[in-house]
Scaffold this motif. Sequence first.
Motif, PDB file in Angstrom:
ATOM      1  N   GLY A 126    -160.693  47.465  73.425  1.00  0.00           N
ATOM      2  CA  GLY A 126    -159.309  47.313  73.023  1.00  0.00           C
ATOM      3  C   GLY A 126    -159.183  46.857  71.585  1.00  0.00           C
ATOM      4  O   GLY A 126    -160.163  46.761  70.836  1.00  0.00           O
ATOM      5  N   LEU A 127    -157.953  46.570  71.182  1.00  0.00           N
ATOM      6  CA  LEU A 127    -157.663  46.155  69.820  1.00  0.00           C
ATOM      7  C   LEU A 127    -157.493  44.637  69.739  1.00  0.00           C
ATOM      8  O   LEU A 127    -157.028  43.997  70.672  1.00  0.00           O
ATOM      9  N   LEU A 128    -157.885  44.088  68.595  1.00  0.00           N
ATOM     10  CA  LEU A 128    -157.575  42.694  68.309  1.00  0.00           C
ATOM     11  C   LEU A 128    -156.091  42.577  67.988  1.00  0.00           C
ATOM     12  O   LEU A 128    -155.520  43.452  67.340  1.00  0.00           O
ATOM     13  N   GLU A 129    -155.470  41.492  68.417  1.00  0.00           N
ATOM     14  CA  GLU A 129    -154.039  41.297  68.182  1.00  0.00           C
ATOM     15  C   GLU A 129    -153.797  39.910  67.592  1.00  0.00           C
ATOM     16  O   GLU A 129    -154.474  38.941  67.949  1.00  0.00           O
ATOM     17  N   ALA A 130    -152.831  39.838  66.697  1.00  0.00           N
ATOM     18  CA  ALA A 130    -152.482  38.558  66.074  1.00  0.00           C
ATOM     19  C   ALA A 130    -151.012  38.562  65.693  1.00  0.00           C
ATOM     20  O   ALA A 130    -150.482  39.572  65.216  1.00  0.00           O
ATOM     21  N   THR A 131    -150.366  37.428  65.901  1.00  0.00           N
ATOM     22  CA  THR A 131    -148.993  37.204  65.450  1.00  0.00           C
ATOM     23  C   THR A 131    -149.012  36.111  64.395  1.00  0.00           C
ATOM     24  O   THR A 131    -149.525  35.015  64.651  1.00  0.00           O
ATOM     25  N   GLN A 132    -148.486  36.405  63.212  1.00  0.00           N
ATOM     26  CA  GLN A 132    -148.534  35.467  62.095  1.00  0.00           C
ATOM     27  C   GLN A 132    -147.134  35.158  61.595  1.00  0.00           C
ATOM     28  O   GLN A 132    -146.308  36.054  61.452  1.00  0.00           O
ATOM     29  N   VAL A 133    -146.902  33.871  61.336  1.00  0.00           N
ATOM     30  CA  VAL A 133    -145.609  33.397  60.836  1.00  0.00           C
ATOM     31  C   VAL A 133    -145.855  32.473  59.649  1.00  0.00           C
ATOM     32  O   VAL A 133    -146.783  31.645  59.677  1.00  0.00           O
ATOM     33  N   SER A 134    -145.058  32.607  58.607  1.00  0.00           N
ATOM     34  CA  SER A 134    -145.182  31.722  57.440  1.00  0.00           C
ATOM     35  C   SER A 134    -143.799  31.398  56.885  1.00  0.00           C
ATOM     36  O   SER A 134    -142.864  32.195  56.996  1.00  0.00           O
ATOM     37  N   LEU A 135    -143.683  30.231  56.290  1.00  0.00           N
ATOM     38  CA  LEU A 135    -142.424  29.765  55.706  1.00  0.00           C
ATOM     39  C   LEU A 135    -142.756  28.889  54.499  1.00  0.00           C
ATOM     40  O   LEU A 135    -143.615  28.006  54.595  1.00  0.00           O
ATOM     41  N   GLY A 136    -142.092  29.164  53.376  1.00  0.00           N
ATOM     42  CA  GLY A 136    -142.414  28.395  52.179  1.00  0.00           C
ATOM     43  C   GLY A 136    -141.331  28.444  51.135  1.00  0.00           C
ATOM     44  O   GLY A 136    -140.279  29.065  51.314  1.00  0.00           O
ATOM     45  N   ALA A 137    -141.603  27.779  50.006  1.00  0.00           N
ATOM     46  CA  ALA A 137    -140.664  27.717  48.893  1.00  0.00           C
ATOM     47  C   ALA A 137    -141.439  27.602  47.593  1.00  0.00           C
ATOM     48  O   ALA A 137    -142.511  26.979  47.542  1.00  0.00           O
ATOM     49  N   GLU A 138    -140.898  28.221  46.550  1.00  0.00           N
ATOM     50  CA  GLU A 138    -141.473  28.134  45.208  1.00  0.00           C
ATOM     51  C   GLU A 138    -140.449  27.477  44.297  1.00  0.00           C
ATOM     52  O   GLU A 138    -139.325  27.973  44.143  1.00  0.00           O
ATOM     53  N   LEU A 139    -140.842  26.349  43.682  1.00  0.00           N
ATOM     54  CA  LEU A 139    -139.906  25.518  42.928  1.00  0.00           C
ATOM     55  C   LEU A 139    -140.353  25.388  41.475  1.00  0.00           C
ATOM     56  O   LEU A 139    -141.521  25.090  41.211  1.00  0.00           O
ATOM     57  N   PRO A 140    -139.457  25.594  40.527  1.00  0.00           N
ATOM     58  CA  PRO A 140    -139.788  25.326  39.121  1.00  0.00           C
ATOM     59  C   PRO A 140    -139.707  23.826  38.849  1.00  0.00           C
ATOM     60  O   PRO A 140    -138.797  23.133  39.317  1.00  0.00           O
ATOM     61  N   LEU A 141    -140.675  23.310  38.106  1.00  0.00           N
ATOM     62  CA  LEU A 141    -140.675  21.898  37.738  1.00  0.00           C
ATOM     63  C   LEU A 141    -140.441  21.772  36.235  1.00  0.00           C
ATOM     64  O   LEU A 141    -139.960  22.696  35.597  1.00  0.00           O
TER      65      LEU A 141
END
Length: 254
Positions: free
Chosen positions: A35-50
């Motif tokens: 069979g096939l390998l399966e994966a569920t991926q979730v990401s959440l982020g922010a890019e901030l200027p300093l």
Amino acid sequence: EDQAVWLKAAVGRYHQPPRFLIPIPGLDQLPLDRGLLEATQVSLGAELPLWSTFSLDLQAYYSDMDPVIFDLQGNPDVADVQTQGPTALPGSEVAEGDFVEGFPIDEFFEPQSGRAYGAELLLRRRSRNGIYGWLAYSLSRSERRRDGEWVPFDFDRTHILNLVIGVPLPRNWELGARVNYQSGTPATTTFGYNAARKDDYLRADLRIDKRAVWNDWMLDFYIDILNATLSPEELGPGQLFRYVLPTVGLRAKL
């Protein structure tokens, strides 16, 4: 756009055929019957200027892997450690070559469940003519389901820190350095499977560039020295490997 705040999010469902650690022509299609390998991926982020030329990138992620096949396991089982009897002190790590059953080949072909999660931070300084670089830190955890419990993956490193600095010099010379720190990987002891951690790893790399510019193209001559500090890396229980890898190269860029 340099002063904009970016919010980033992603979710995906991924499939791929199982793969051996080393691709072997003619044999790479054999695992398809599992069979096939399966994966569920979730990401959440922010890019901030300093301030000035600095920016900060933050991101958290979670990956659920089910199934995982051909998962390399380098550590022995608890039973292999405990069978050493009175020669193994409480909490001691088994020495390589003392494994009773050797490599668990059956588990290598058995589908498993895995997960990985953590957070990443990247502090960057951009500059056209001055010092530039970044500081990257990862707090992560990679685990496998084993005997009804989640345990650390054999090659999990909880903390990874990279510091990169580049310094432009006169006459198109440039000096760069990188410091890499990694916390130790799990180790099986008489207390349990992957119940302890091996020694941390710290390494420094150096790089020297000399650029020559002609009209619309550039030549970059460089010397890259990997592990210039000859820091020892642990390959197995009680096995330390010291190395230095110099590279001399030439790169053309339009």
